[in-house]
Motif scaffolding. Structure first.
Motif, short mmCIF file in Angstrom:
data_model
loop_
_atom_site.label_atom_id
_atom_site.label_comp_id
_atom_site.label_asym_id
_atom_site.label_seq_id
_atom_site.Cartn_x
_atom_site.Cartn_y
_atom_site.Cartn_z
N TRP A 69 -28.35 -56.92 73.00
CA TRP A 69 -29.68 -57.34 73.43
C TRP A 69 -30.76 -56.64 72.63
O TRP A 69 -30.58 -55.50 72.21
CB TRP A 69 -29.93 -57.00 74.90
CG TRP A 69 -29.08 -57.71 75.88
CD1 TRP A 69 -28.00 -57.20 76.55
CD2 TRP A 69 -29.24 -59.04 76.35
NE1 TRP A 69 -27.49 -58.14 77.39
CE2 TRP A 69 -28.23 -59.29 77.30
CE3 TRP A 69 -30.14 -60.07 76.05
CZ2 TRP A 69 -28.09 -60.50 77.95
CZ3 TRP A 69 -30.01 -61.28 76.71
CH2 TRP A 69 -28.99 -61.50 77.65
N SER A 108 -30.57 -62.09 71.96
CA SER A 108 -29.20 -61.61 72.16
C SER A 108 -28.42 -61.76 70.85
O SER A 108 -28.72 -62.62 70.04
CB SER A 108 -28.51 -62.38 73.28
OG SER A 108 -28.29 -63.71 72.90
N VAL A 137 -29.75 -59.06 81.40
CA VAL A 137 -30.15 -58.00 80.48
C VAL A 137 -30.41 -56.72 81.29
O VAL A 137 -30.90 -56.79 82.42
CB VAL A 137 -31.42 -58.42 79.68
CG1 VAL A 137 -32.59 -58.66 80.59
CG2 VAL A 137 -31.76 -57.41 78.62
#
Length: 146
Positions: A69, A108, A137
């Protein structure tokens, strides 16, 4: 050792452990000029350029990355540092309800590249607060307290 001294020693050790845990961030900031940083910015560039209706470059305010992320807060500008007039963008109808052109974005790392997951331009609140629930996340990556 008396119980009070033992309690103080335990409290001191616990505070040192907590301080270390707070400093041990689960994310990093990609180095300015690195290929990773450029790839993360390039993941959001097409969407932002479509909204701004012209090429942009970014001034990075915040960029945090974890293995899969990355979250960023950036200020778009014209190449070479030119200011963007919100009235000349695809956001002109919303410009009076926006807080500038600040972009918050989540990307991502999948299939060997960084991909845009979501972004928001000029929010007047914490528009990304729901991203941990929506996308899974880690909240710490977004700077949100858990």
């Amino acid at each position: 050792m008396c119980p009070f001294t033992r309690l103080l020693a335990i409290a001191a050790l616990a505070s040192l452990w907590l301080a270390g845990a707070c400093l041990a961030q689960p994310f990093r900031e990609p180095v300015k000029g690195s290929a990773e940083r450029a790839a993360i910015l390039d993941a959001i560039r097409p969407a932002v350029e479509a909204e701004m209706r012209d090429p942009v470059e970014f001034v990075v305010t915040t960029m945090r990355a974890a293995p899969n992320w990355a979250f960023m807060q950036v200020e778009p500008q014209r190449p070479g540092g030119g200011t963007i007039d919100p009235g000349q963008t695809g956001l002109r109808d919303e410009a009076d309800m926006m807080d500038g052109l600040t972009v918050f974005a989540l990307v991502s790392f999948q299939s060997g590249r960084w991909n845009l997951v979501d972004h928001v331009v000029g929010p007047t609140d914490v528009a990304y607060a729901g991203w941990p629930l929506r996308y899974g996340v880690p909240p710490a990556l977004l700077g949100l307290e858990q």
